[in-house]
Design an enzyme around this catalytic site. Structure first.
Site, mmCIF file in Angstrom:
data_model
loop_
_atom_site.group_PDB
_atom_site.id
_atom_site.type_symbol
_atom_site.label_atom_id
_atom_site.label_comp_id
_atom_site.label_asym_id
_atom_site.label_seq_id
_atom_site.Cartn_x
_atom_site.Cartn_y
_atom_site.Cartn_z
ATOM 1 N N VAL A 192 42.320 80.800 16.014
ATOM 2 C CA VAL A 192 42.241 79.443 15.347
ATOM 3 C C VAL A 192 41.694 79.445 13.974
ATOM 4 O O VAL A 192 42.089 79.080 13.127
ATOM 5 C CB VAL A 192 41.833 78.500 16.369
ATOM 6 C CG1 VAL A 192 41.757 76.954 15.656
ATOM 7 C CG2 VAL A 192 42.378 78.508 17.680
ATOM 8 N N HIS A 452 63.189 54.767 16.717
ATOM 9 C CA HIS A 452 64.023 55.732 15.780
ATOM 10 C C HIS A 452 63.996 55.314 14.262
ATOM 11 O O HIS A 452 63.906 53.974 14.125
ATOM 12 C CB HIS A 452 65.399 55.522 16.238
ATOM 13 C CG HIS A 452 66.336 56.229 15.496
ATOM 14 N ND1 HIS A 452 66.660 57.466 15.271
ATOM 15 C CD2 HIS A 452 67.436 55.963 14.369
ATOM 16 C CE1 HIS A 452 67.276 58.160 14.519
ATOM 17 N NE2 HIS A 452 67.944 56.956 13.854
#
Length: 479
Positions: A192, A452
């Protein structure tokens, strides 16, 4: 006679300071011991995460990504920008300002909650007594009547073959404060920290080479996600060498010469800076006295039960110095749990629903089980995935790489894991964490209306895909 408190927390990082605030909220007279000082000698709360970890690295990632977009993506939007440059000193200054604001905010929260900040290095002696060595070497003792919470944190691992000198060979702390863009940056470790810091400096112009000893990329992640990430990073210009074991690193004539072994034998590389990012270890050396039942295991972790209780009643240990992933949010929740148990409440952390995030571009986030883990455990599962390439919002953002994948139990349909690589993955994963926390089925997510156009529609579609009902992609034919 030592000064008394109800609860004493040793460590002021994201585990310790959260534990202290929660303990104070529950009515305990609380003290928190923290020794952190910056380079100017200013006392600071927040530990590694706020001072030289999570927060400053994300500030640099944001700045570097904006610079990268200005050079490589604005033209696709019809925007012309010529001679764009970056002021590294200003970028670092902005990062420091954010750190100042947030660490100062914790100090204000301590004051508002009546928490005493004891400045110095804490050591647990046993019988709920904490010894504190101040910065002037004065030693004092403090007694807790209810409980002690140990949050010692962790330290970067230093490897003998690449000793850090703080100038040419550095830890992640040094990589946060480069005065200029290194022309050639070497990174040991493709975990990471290595990927995030490598991404920062690659985005502002550094030639970045990542040397990873393991043969597989991101072996702790779902293989499909890791494969997509590796392909994307290669396209971005990160040179990731797998199976490359570093054997030596030394500074010669102002540059770092690194020797390593791979499948082709002995190799060497030259860098202006070398970041050592091979992991972290618990900060538990010389933190316990002789008269305590608290046990430190072979790997340096304090031994605790599932509720972070040590072998000594009323003494808890949390965060990076105990088992489990070294994640700030895991430490914080353990701190809350310990404080609530001390107050007689049913504190609890569900360890199988702790999210992991890598804040590169694109971001990666996952929770629960991977396909490989489910196969190894012989769990019968089904999966549904959906590419951001078919998501309208992602296309509009020019961020159509990656996917969402959901894994569910083949019989019960309970969601067992979720994996996202793509835009805002770190934020999107939480819908699926909430679903898993309530033991939801994939059908539950599939039947939720998603606005949406949003990135989250990809989660909806991945859930629909599990039963072969995805709308905006072709579903595989049922066998």
């Amino acid at each position: 006679m030592s000064q008394q408190y109800d609860v004493i927390v040793v460590g002021g990082g994201p585990g310790g300071y959260v534990a202290a605030i929660r303990a104070a909220q529950l009515g305990f007279k609380t003290a928190c011991v923290e020794m952190w000082q910056d380079d100017a000698g200013k006392d600071r709360l927040g530990g590694t995460c706020l001072n030289v970890g999570c927060i400053p690295s994300k500030a640099l990632l944001e700045s570097s990504e904006l610079f990268h977009k200005s050079q490589h993506e604005l033209a696709t939007h019809g925007i012309s920008a010529e001679n764009v440059s970056i002021d590294i000193a200003k970028m670092i200054s902005r990062k420091n300002e954010i750190v100042d604001q947030l660490t100062g905010g914790i100090a204000q929260l301590f004051q508002a909650n009546g928490i005493e900040w004891i400045k110095g290095r804490g050591r647990y002696l046993g019988d709920k007594v904490v010894e504190v060595t101040a910065h002037d070497d004065k030693v004092s003792e403090y007694k807790a009547t209810k409980g002690v919470i140990l949050a010692f944190g962790s330290l970067p691992i230093d490897i003998p073959v690449a000793k850090m000198d703080g100038e040419h060979i550095v830890s992640s702390t040094g990589a946060l404060d480069f005065a200029e863009v290194p022309k050639r940056l070497g990174v040991i470790g493709a975990g990471v920290i290595g990927l995030e810091m490598g991404s920062v400096w690659q985005a502002v112009g550094s030639e970045v080479t990542v040397l990873e000893a393991m043969p597989d990329f991101l072996p702790f992640a779902d293989k499909q996600l890791a494969k997509e990430a590796q392909r994307t990073f290669k396209k971005q210009g990160l040179d990731i060498k797998l199976g490359a074991k570093v054997t030596n690193a030394e500074v010669k004539d102002g540059e770092v010469v690194v020797s390593y072994e791979d499948k082709n034998g002995e190799q060497s590389a030259h860098f202006d800076k070398l970041l050592v990012a091979v992991g972290r270890k618990p900060n538990t050396q010389d933190v316990l006295g002789e008269n305590t039942k608290v046990v430190i295991g072979d790997r340096g972790f304090i031994e605790v039960d599932e509720h972070c209780q040590t072998a000594e009643q009323g003494v808890f240990a949390i965060g990076d110095c105990v088992r489990g992933p070294m994640l700030a949010h895991k430490a914080s929740e353990e701190g809350v749990m310990a404080a609530e148990i001390l107050a007689g409440q049913a504190g609890h952390v569900r360890y199988d629903v702790i999210p992991s995030v890598i804040y590169t571009h694109p971001e990666m986030a996952w929770v629960g089980q991977s396909e490989e883990q489910l196969k190894e455990a012989s769990v019968d599962y089904v999966k549904g995935d959906f590419p951001f390439a078919a998501n309208g919002r992602a296309k509009a953002m020019n961020a159509a790489g990656g996917f969402v994948k959901i894994l569910a139990d083949a019989e019960s349909d309970e969601i067992l894991g979720a994996h996202i690589i793509g835009p805002n993955a770190s934020e999107m994963i939480h819908e699926l964490i909430v679903a898993m926390e309530f033991y939801a089925a994939s059908e539950d997510v599939a039947r939720i209306i998603h606005a949406h156009p949003t990135l989250s529609e990809s989660i909806h579609e991945a859930a629909l895909a599990i039963s072969g009902g995805a709308i905006h992609k072709v579903n595989p034919k049922k066998k």
